[in-house]
Structure formats: C-alpha cells, structure tokens
Scaffold this motif. Structure first.
Motif, short mmCIF file in Angstrom:
data_model
loop_
_atom_site.label_atom_id
_atom_site.label_comp_id
_atom_site.label_asym_id
_atom_site.label_seq_id
_atom_site.Cartn_x
_atom_site.Cartn_y
_atom_site.Cartn_z
N TYR A 1 0.87 -1.19 0.00
CA TYR A 1 0.00 0.00 0.00
C TYR A 1 0.90 1.23 0.00
CZ TYR A 1 -3.88 3.12 1.25
OH TYR A 1 -4.84 4.11 1.24
N PRO A 2 1.23 1.77 -1.18
CA PRO A 2 2.11 2.94 -1.23
C PRO A 2 1.41 4.16 -0.66
CG PRO A 2 1.28 2.43 -3.41
CD PRO A 2 0.80 1.33 -2.51
N ALA A 3 2.12 4.93 0.14
CA ALA A 3 1.53 6.08 0.81
C ALA A 3 2.55 7.21 0.94
CB ALA A 3 1.03 5.68 2.20
N PRO A 4 2.13 8.46 0.75
CA PRO A 4 3.05 9.58 0.92
C PRO A 4 3.50 9.74 2.36
CG PRO A 4 0.81 10.36 0.55
CD PRO A 4 0.79 8.90 0.30
N SER A 5 2.65 9.31 3.29
CA SER A 5 2.99 9.29 4.72
C SER A 5 2.12 8.20 5.35
CB SER A 5 2.71 10.64 5.38
OG SER A 5 1.34 11.00 5.23
N GLU A 6 2.44 7.81 6.56
CA GLU A 6 1.71 6.71 7.18
C GLU A 6 0.29 7.11 7.53
OE1 GLU A 6 2.17 3.43 10.79
OE2 GLU A 6 3.78 4.84 10.34
N PHE A 7 -0.68 6.27 7.15
CA PHE A 7 -2.08 6.55 7.42
C PHE A 7 -2.55 5.77 8.64
CE2 PHE A 7 -1.69 7.78 3.00
CZ PHE A 7 -2.40 8.98 2.97
N LYS B 1 -7.24 -14.01 4.44
CA LYS B 1 -7.29 -12.71 5.10
C LYS B 1 -6.21 -11.81 4.51
CE LYS B 1 -9.22 -14.30 9.51
NZ LYS B 1 -9.02 -14.36 10.98
N ALA B 2 -6.33 -10.52 4.81
CA ALA B 2 -5.42 -9.53 4.21
C ALA B 2 -4.59 -8.84 5.28
CB ALA B 2 -6.23 -8.50 3.43
N ASP B 3 -3.36 -8.53 4.90
CA ASP B 3 -2.46 -7.73 5.73
C ASP B 3 -1.97 -6.58 4.87
OD1 ASP B 3 -0.58 -6.69 7.48
OD2 ASP B 3 0.95 -8.16 6.95
N ILE B 4 -2.42 -5.37 5.17
CA ILE B 4 -2.05 -4.19 4.38
C ILE B 4 -0.70 -3.68 4.87
CG2 ILE B 4 -2.68 -1.82 3.80
CD1 ILE B 4 -5.63 -2.67 4.20
N VAL B 5 0.23 -3.56 3.94
CA VAL B 5 1.60 -3.14 4.28
C VAL B 5 1.88 -1.79 3.64
CG1 VAL B 5 4.05 -3.73 4.17
CG2 VAL B 5 2.33 -5.55 4.37
N GLN B 6 1.91 -0.74 4.45
CA GLN B 6 2.18 0.59 3.92
C GLN B 6 3.65 0.75 3.58
OE1 GLN B 6 0.12 4.05 5.57
NE2 GLN B 6 -0.80 2.73 7.12
N MET B 7 3.90 1.39 2.44
CA MET B 7 5.27 1.68 2.00
C MET B 7 5.34 3.12 1.53
SD MET B 7 6.40 -1.68 -0.19
CE MET B 7 6.59 -3.28 0.60
N SER B 8 6.40 3.80 1.89
CA SER B 8 6.56 5.20 1.53
C SER B 8 6.79 5.33 0.03
CB SER B 8 7.74 5.80 2.29
OG SER B 8 8.04 7.10 1.78
N LEU C 1 10.39 -1.78 -1.70
CA LEU C 1 9.78 -2.88 -2.44
C LEU C 1 10.83 -3.88 -2.90
CD1 LEU C 1 7.18 -4.05 -3.37
CD2 LEU C 1 7.21 -2.54 -5.36
N THR C 2 11.99 -3.41 -3.29
CA THR C 2 13.07 -4.32 -3.68
C THR C 2 13.44 -5.24 -2.52
OG1 THR C 2 13.98 -2.77 -5.30
CG2 THR C 2 15.46 -4.48 -4.48
N LEU C 3 13.54 -4.68 -1.32
CA LEU C 3 13.85 -5.50 -0.14
C LEU C 3 12.73 -6.48 0.16
CD1 LEU C 3 15.42 -2.77 2.20
CD2 LEU C 3 16.63 -4.65 1.04
N ALA C 4 11.48 -6.00 0.08
CA ALA C 4 10.33 -6.86 0.40
C ALA C 4 10.21 -8.02 -0.59
CB ALA C 4 9.05 -6.03 0.39
N LEU C 5 10.59 -7.78 -1.85
CA LEU C 5 10.46 -8.82 -2.86
C LEU C 5 11.61 -9.82 -2.84
CD1 LEU C 5 9.13 -6.68 -5.85
CD2 LEU C 5 7.83 -8.23 -4.37
N SER C 6 12.52 -9.62 -1.90
CA SER C 6 13.61 -10.59 -1.75
C SER C 6 13.66 -11.16 -0.33
CB SER C 6 14.95 -9.92 -2.08
OG SER C 6 15.19 -8.80 -1.22
#
Length: 531
Positions: A80-86, A108-115, A123-128
C-alpha cells in the motif's frame, strides 16, 4: 477488437449496476452479499443462507477451498504505497477481514504501507525477503512488467487462467497482452479507460482576465497554446505556465514503454508500424526550438533540472498552467477538483497505447501461498466490498456517501488530514468498483468504462519489447539521453549544436541496433495478430 471493448463495458457496467441496486439499503455492499460487515457482530448477522450460497459459488468458480476455521486461513500481504503513514490501517484491515470472513473467502489480508518516496528501496527489499514476504504488489511507480519478470520478482499467473476465467474475461485481449511476456500472463492489469487525451490546464481566474474562459474545452494547436501562455505571462509574470515538457501524447509518441524514447512510433502508433529514432526527426528538432522559445519567454519553471516537475508546482502556486491527461473533460475536471478552478484546452485525440495501461498486479516470487494470494487478487478485482475497503477505507470513518452515491470526506476532513489515502483509486486493480470522490460527476466510472469504445488505438497495443539482445546498447543510450535530453526539452541549450552531439553519441551507443531489434520483434508481434 470493438467487441472486446464493448464486452468490458458491459461486464463492468453490470457490476456497477449491482452496486446501485444495493444502495437504497444504505449499504456499500453488493446486492448478492448484502451490506458490508463493519463489526464482528454484524459479520455473524450477515451469515445468511444467501451469503453462504454466494460463498459456495465463489469457491466452486475458483477451485480455492477455505479452511473451516478462519483462524487457520492464510494471511496475504498487500503493498500500500503512501506519501505518509495513514493511521486508519488497523481499522480498515479489521473491517476488510471481517468482510472476508462473512463471505467465507478462505483468506485474510495484511495491508503493508510503503513510503512512495522510498518505494524502490522498500519494495526491492520486500520482494527478496523469504522470512517476511510481500505477496501482492503492483509494478507501477516501481519498475516495468518486463523488469519484474527478468528480475524474477513475480510468478506466472497462467495456472489461474481457467480457475478465475470470469476475471480475465473482463479485459480486452490486447489489454491482457500488455501484462504478458512471450505469451505468458504475469499480471492483472488495472481497470481503466485504456486511452487518454491531453489538455492544457490554465487557472480559471487568469483565463477570465484574458477573456478566454468561455473557450473551455476547445481544441487548440501548440502554437495557439504558446500564445495563450505568453499572454498570461504578460499580465501575471509571477507564474510559470508549463511544468513538465517531457510529454509523450503532446509530441505524438507511442514510446513502446520506454521512457527514454529509444525507438518510437509517431502519431501515437495510430496507422503506422515503422519504429523510428525520434531524436533525429524534424519533429523533435522543431519541438526543441519551441521549448527554447518557451524558456526565453519565461514560461517554464525555474531550475527544472533540479526541481520536481510535477503537478505540485501548480498546486503550490509556482505554475498557473500545465498538461493533464484523461479520458474526458469531465473526468479531468473531477481528477483535479481538489486544486484551483481551471479551464482546459484540448491538445490531442483520445488514443490508447500500451502505456495507457498504467499498472499491473503481481504475485511475488517469495509468496508462500500463491493460491491464497491469487484468491485475494481476484476479490480485489471483482468484489465491490473488497475494492472499496482498500480504496476508500471504512464508511462512516474514512469516508461518507451522499445521496448521489458520491464518496465524501467526513466533516472537517480533507485530503491533507484524511486518515486513509482516498486519492489514488487508479492504482488498484479495479477502481470502477469504487465510488467517485468529491465530485458532482456521477458518471465518473461508467464513462471511464465506455471510453475505449470511442478511442483510437496504437498498432503496438500489447507489444512488449524484450531488450535482452541489446541490453548493453539500451544502458549506454539511456546514459546519453539522461545527459542531453532534459536540457533540450527545457530549452536550456543551443538546439543545433546540442542536438548534433546528442544524436552522434546515440549512434555511437547503439541506438540503430536497438531500433532494428525492436522492429524485428514488432513485426513478429504483428504477424501473431494475424494468425
């Protein structure tokens, strides 16, 4: 092709129609499942025979079987890309998961906010990360379909074509092809108009002073636009009147998905199949001269090579005009309704290219349970409630719905103070399952679905270039483009002198080999369309 576009419109229109049927009850849910559950108690009440039948149908359609105990269900993480944490994340996630339980989704879903500002790194780190993997992600703002496949960051979705056939049938064949490599489906495309046109947007109060506000919506040439900007500069010299000059549609390009324009189709790919080196054409030279004229007239933003050239320059009073794209005048006005009132001058026709498909959703290669991830991606694309939880959040908390079916911020809240990011529905798999936000344009999404039926399309729609054979040349040419093109497009240098050096260095770096390889692959692509 026309049948494909019409099929998309009818399929999605039925979804929206079903949503409208459920509106009278005050629900944001779909007619088949009833109102969305926002509390655990409500979820239990929603477990009607009708709801169970719908869940059974979903299981039968997908082949995905849910464990009886929701506590045992796999949890799928969603970027979940975000300009700041919601801060509403926990509330939205809880409400979404309660709804998933109510329909026996099995996941079930786990929403992961990313700046957004650090999306590439995060995202590169998360995908590895095999320890704490990210399951679902979109390549938009991060990479390209080709890049994610080559870097082995995603898996093939071919095993799910039959199981989720109703979802794939929502998309025109050429749109699906934009998310394929060598005929293999790697992503679910984001639902959109698949075609845009470009306008010049000018602040309304300045247009009124110039006596041209009544020309709102009129089609003009670049020469006429230049004169409008010069006239505006004469009465309001404190503003710039253009931000980003690096605009494919205005220059008439289908870039074939390459932002460096290393081989393009002119006329946005409509009625042409010849890939050319745009930088050595008269069209590019003339455009550079025009940019030189704009710069010398003070129409461009100061120090464009070191400042962010985005619409924020318009929002922040630096510029009073800029390019904006969309599928209709009403849509564009709704899109920028949060900022200054404006008038728009149409610059191009409504055309679709592969670049018009602005994103695709993938299952990561580190995902531990791809079957569960695909089930959730399917629901994000086809289930109105799931889509709205992710896009809008929780009704009554992060948004309200007025009597016209328009989403509004809660009283005293705006886009800057909202606890959930409601402003980028276009990022998600199916924005057309959501509600228009803060606009009087009630046909925002229905017109979007109809737009492809009125558009022209590039002959390269669905073509994806494999740069493997010219990888070194692509890298070398990209370096040359980065050195020369920005200064030319912002009118900062002598055009003839700089352009001659630019083209020579591109030749030395191998642009001719790139274009030859592109043309070879494109010709083969066109042949497959005839089979």
């Amino acid at each position: 092709m026309k049948k494909k576009w019409t099929a998309l419109f009818l399929t999605a229109a039925m979804v929206i129609s079903a949503a409208a049927c459920g509106k009278d009850s005050g629900s944001t849910g779909n007619a088949g499942n009833g109102a969305a559950a926002n509390t655990a108690a409500d979820s239990e009440k929603q477990e009607t025979d009708e709801g169970k039948e719908e869940a059974d149908k979903q299981e039968a359609a997908s082949g995905f079987v849910a464990a009886k105990d929701p506590a045992e269900w796999p949890v799928v993480s969603i970027m979940y890309p975000a300009p700041s944490e919601f801060p509403a994340e926990a509330s939205v996630e809880n409400a979404l998961n309660e709804y998933l339980v109510s329909i026996n989704a099995g996941v079930k879903a786990d929403i992961v906010q990313m700046s957004i500002g650090d999306l590439s790194t995060q995202l590169t780190l998360a995908l590895s990360d095999n320890t704490n993997p990210l399951d679902l992600f979109c390549w938009r703002f991060y990479s390209t379909l080709d890049g994610c496949v080559k870097n082995e960051q995603c898996i093939s979705l071919e095993p799910y074509l039959e199981e989720y056939a109703d979802m794939w049938e929502m998309f025109p064949e050429r749109v699906l092809m934009t998310q394929q490599i060598d005929g293999v489906q790697y992503a679910v495309p984001s639902v959109d108009s698949y075609a845009t046109y470009e306008v010049y947007m000018l602040r309304k109060e300045i247009a009124e002073e110039l006596g041209i506000a009544d020309r709102d919506g009129e089609e003009i040439t670049l020469e006429e636009m230049t004169q409008i900007m010069k006239d505006a500069k004469a009465i309001h010299p404190e503003y710039a009147y253009m931000i980003n000059t690096n605009d494919d549609p205005v220059q008439g390009l289908d870039s074939l998905g390459n932002s460096n324009w290393l081989g393009v189709l002119l006329n946005r790919g409509v009625g042409t199949t010849e890939i050319v080196n745009y930088y050595e054409t008269d069209e590019f030279r003339d455009f550079c001269y025009l940019m030189k004229e704009w710069n010398e007239a003070g129409l461009l933003c100061d120090d464009p090579l070191n400042n962010s050239m985005t619409i924020e320059q318009y929002n922040n009073d630096v510029a009073a005009g800029c390019y904006v794209g969309g599928y209709s005048a009403d849509y564009i006005k709704a899109l920028v309704s949060y900022t200054y009132d404006n008038v728009q001058f149409k610059l191009t026709d409504l055309v679709g290219t592969s670049a018009s498909v602005l994103g695709g959703w993938m299952i990561s290669s580190v995902c531990k349970n791809p079957d569960a991830a695909m089930k959730l991606l399917y629901l994000m694309t086809t289930d109105e409630n799931v889509a709205r939880y992710i896009i809008l959040g929780v009704e009554g908390e992060t948004y309200t719905v007025d009597e016209e079916g328009i989403a509004r911020y809660p009283e005293g809240v705006d886009s800057k103070t909202s606890t959930w990011n409601l402003t980028f529905p276009w990022y998600w798999p199916n924005q057309c399952l959501s509600l228009p936000l803060e606009t009087d344009f009630t046909a925002y999404y229905t017109d979007m679905l109809d737009a492809p039926n009125h558009a022209q399309f590039s002959s390269a729609m669905g073509f994806i270039f494999d740069s493997t054979n010219v990888y070194d040349q692509m890298a070398a040419c990209a370096t040359v483009v980065a050195e020369y093109r920005p200064a030319l497009l912002y009118g900062l240098v002598d055009v003839d002198e700089y352009l001659e050096k630019f083209n020579q260095e591109l030749k030395d770096a191998g642009i001719d080999e790139i274009i030859a390889e592109e043309q070879k692959q494109f010709d083969a692509f066109l042949e497959t369309l005839q089979e």
